[in-house]
Design a protein around this motif. Structure first.
Motif, short mmCIF file in Angstrom:
data_model
loop_
_atom_site.label_atom_id
_atom_site.label_comp_id
_atom_site.label_asym_id
_atom_site.label_seq_id
_atom_site.Cartn_x
_atom_site.Cartn_y
_atom_site.Cartn_z
N ARG A 159 0.87 -1.18 0.00
CA ARG A 159 0.00 0.00 0.00
C ARG A 159 0.90 1.22 0.00
O ARG A 159 2.12 1.13 0.15
CB ARG A 159 -0.92 0.03 1.22
CG ARG A 159 -0.17 0.05 2.55
CD ARG A 159 -1.10 0.21 3.73
NE ARG A 159 -0.40 0.03 5.00
CZ ARG A 159 0.31 0.98 5.59
NH1 ARG A 159 0.42 2.20 5.03
NH2 ARG A 159 0.91 0.76 6.75
N THR A 160 0.27 2.38 -0.17
CA THR A 160 1.04 3.62 -0.13
C THR A 160 1.44 3.94 1.30
O THR A 160 0.57 4.02 2.18
CB THR A 160 0.22 4.78 -0.71
OG1 THR A 160 -0.18 4.46 -2.05
CG2 THR A 160 1.03 6.07 -0.72
N PRO A 161 2.72 4.11 1.58
CA PRO A 161 3.14 4.38 2.96
C PRO A 161 2.72 5.78 3.41
O PRO A 161 2.56 6.69 2.60
CB PRO A 161 4.67 4.26 2.89
CG PRO A 161 5.00 4.56 1.47
CD PRO A 161 3.86 4.03 0.66
N THR A 162 2.55 5.93 4.71
CA THR A 162 2.22 7.24 5.27
C THR A 162 3.49 8.07 5.40
O THR A 162 4.62 7.57 5.25
CB THR A 162 1.58 7.08 6.66
OG1 THR A 162 2.53 6.45 7.54
CG2 THR A 162 0.33 6.19 6.57
N ASP A 163 3.30 9.36 5.70
CA ASP A 163 4.47 10.24 5.86
C ASP A 163 5.33 9.79 7.04
O ASP A 163 6.57 9.87 6.97
CB ASP A 163 4.01 11.68 6.08
CG ASP A 163 3.48 12.31 4.80
OD1 ASP A 163 3.68 11.70 3.72
OD2 ASP A 163 2.87 13.40 4.87
N LEU A 203 13.55 6.87 5.95
CA LEU A 203 14.63 7.76 5.55
C LEU A 203 15.47 8.24 6.73
O LEU A 203 16.46 8.94 6.53
CB LEU A 203 14.06 8.98 4.81
CG LEU A 203 13.40 8.70 3.45
CD1 LEU A 203 12.69 9.95 2.94
CD2 LEU A 203 14.45 8.24 2.43
N GLY A 204 15.04 7.91 7.95
CA GLY A 204 15.77 8.37 9.12
C GLY A 204 15.55 9.84 9.40
O GLY A 204 16.44 10.52 9.93
N LEU A 205 14.37 10.34 9.09
CA LEU A 205 14.04 11.75 9.29
C LEU A 205 12.82 11.86 10.20
O LEU A 205 12.08 10.89 10.41
CB LEU A 205 13.74 12.44 7.95
CG LEU A 205 14.83 12.37 6.87
CD1 LEU A 205 14.29 12.96 5.58
CD2 LEU A 205 16.07 13.12 7.31
N SER A 206 12.61 13.07 10.69
CA SER A 206 11.36 13.36 11.39
C SER A 206 10.32 13.80 10.37
O SER A 206 10.63 14.10 9.22
CB SER A 206 11.57 14.47 12.43
OG SER A 206 11.92 15.69 11.77
N VAL A 207 9.06 13.82 10.81
CA VAL A 207 7.99 14.23 9.89
C VAL A 207 8.18 15.68 9.46
O VAL A 207 7.93 16.03 8.30
CB VAL A 207 6.61 14.03 10.57
CG1 VAL A 207 5.49 14.53 9.66
CG2 VAL A 207 6.39 12.56 10.91
N ALA A 208 8.66 16.52 10.38
CA ALA A 208 8.91 17.93 10.03
C ALA A 208 10.02 18.04 9.00
O ALA A 208 9.92 18.82 8.03
CB ALA A 208 9.28 18.72 11.29
N GLU A 209 11.08 17.24 9.16
CA GLU A 209 12.17 17.26 8.17
C GLU A 209 11.70 16.72 6.82
O GLU A 209 12.13 17.21 5.76
CB GLU A 209 13.34 16.43 8.68
CG GLU A 209 14.06 17.06 9.87
CD GLU A 209 15.11 16.14 10.46
OE1 GLU A 209 16.05 16.64 11.09
OE2 GLU A 209 14.97 14.90 10.29
N LEU A 210 10.81 15.71 6.85
CA LEU A 210 10.27 15.19 5.60
C LEU A 210 9.45 16.25 4.88
O LEU A 210 9.47 16.35 3.65
CB LEU A 210 9.42 13.95 5.87
CG LEU A 210 8.81 13.27 4.64
CD1 LEU A 210 9.90 12.79 3.69
CD2 LEU A 210 7.90 12.12 5.05
N SER A 211 8.73 17.08 5.65
CA SER A 211 7.95 18.16 5.03
C SER A 211 8.87 19.17 4.36
O SER A 211 8.56 19.69 3.28
CB SER A 211 7.11 18.87 6.11
OG SER A 211 6.18 17.97 6.69
#
Length: 307
Positions: free
Chosen positions: A176-180, A187-195
């Motif tokens: 399925r499509t992964p969530t953020d 990726l080893g990031l936080s959600v804020a960094e992914l944004s």
């Protein structure tokens, strides 16, 4: 990959002796003519050219030797012509997967500069194969030109590839499509960094205006879709003409004095005091006449609208 197209010698002489093609001899189609390779077999690419493959190879070796000694542009140009098919081959390989707006002809033009640079810097005495060396130089020249035209930093392009690969991995694992949150963890990031990464990747999401405008419209040219800011809006023009017609009809139904007041005030730009002197009445009376005329016009226009 077939051998590069042999280039004729300057004197126009046809070297070698004619001979029939041998069975099992490798062949390639070049410029619409069959080229067969082998000892004693003609390898000419033009009608009447009876040079053998060995003749061509010997001529190229001699050409390299002459170019190394004299470094003349005429000799270099002959080498460029001989190895030009390499550029087309490499450009076709690099162009696979690039956006549709990237023309292969532009890649070939960049690759020619790489070929010239390879010829200038190649050292035959080292015993290396020129084709292998030149293909790397040609590919590098094409990629350098593409990067020079790209407004997106290479680091952002690299991050985009990392995100794409992570999405593919997670999609295959989760089906399925992964969530953020899942993608950020991969990726080893936080959600804020992914944004923030998403904000940077917006620079890479560019679509040609022609392709966007043509989506769902068939082959309609872009020039037929874009609005001309200097052109008159035909709808607004018709609406304005209709409003003027209705206003003229409404004014025609006013009394004579009301028509005079409206005409002098709106078309002649007279003040109420000046209209009063023309009609021989006070300014307050002209104000009353003006108000009555406006109310009658509004009522008449409302009747037209409701009908």
């Amino acid at each position: 990959m077939t051998e590069p197209t042999p280039a004729p010698n300057d004197s126009g002489e046809r070297l070698g002796k004619p001979g029939p093609p041998h069975a099992g001899t490798p062949a390639a189609a070049t410029n619409g003519h069959t080229v067969t390779f082998g000892v004693g077999v003609t390898a000419g690419v033009l009608p009447g050219d009876q040079r053998t493959f060995d003749d061509v190879e010997a001529g190229i070796v001699a050409l390299w030797r002459s170019f190394g000694e004299r470094r003349q542009q005429r000799l270099r140009d002959r080498l460029v012509l001989h190895y030009a098919p390499l550029v087309k081959y490499v450009a076709g390989r690099v162009g696979t997967g690039l956006p549709a707006h990237v023309e292969v002809a532009d890649l070939i033009q960049s690759g020619i500069f790489g070929l010239v640079d390879a010829i200038e810097k190649f050292e035959p005495e080292r015993g290396l194969k020129f084709e292998t060396y030149a293909m790397q130089r040609i590919r590098g020249a094409i990629l350098d030109d593409l990067r020079a035209q790209d407004w997106v930093p290479r680091s952002v392009r690299g991050r985009a590839r990392e995100v794409e690969r992570a999405l593919e991995r997670l999609g295959a694992q989760l089906r399925r499509t992964p969530t953020d949150a899942e993608l950020a963890d991969e990726l080893g990031l936080s959600v804020a960094e992914l944004s923030e990464v998403y904000a940077q990747l917006q620079l890479t999401s560019v679509v040609a205006l022609d392709e966007l405008a043509a989506a769902g419209r068939g082959s309609t040219p872009l020039a037929d879709i874009l609005e001309d800011p200097e052109a008159l809006d035909p709808v607004a023009l018709l609406v304005d003409q209709d409003n003027r017609r209705q206003l003229a009809e409404a004014i025609a139904h006013l009394t004579e004095r009301d028509r005079v007041v409206v005409t002098l005030y709106y078309f002649e730009n007279l003040t109420l005091a000046e209209i009063g002197r023309v009609l021989g009445v006070t300014e307050s009376r002209v104000c009353q006449l003006h108000t009555r005329a406006v109310l009658r016009l509004r009522a008449k226009l409302l009747e037209k609208t409701e009908v």
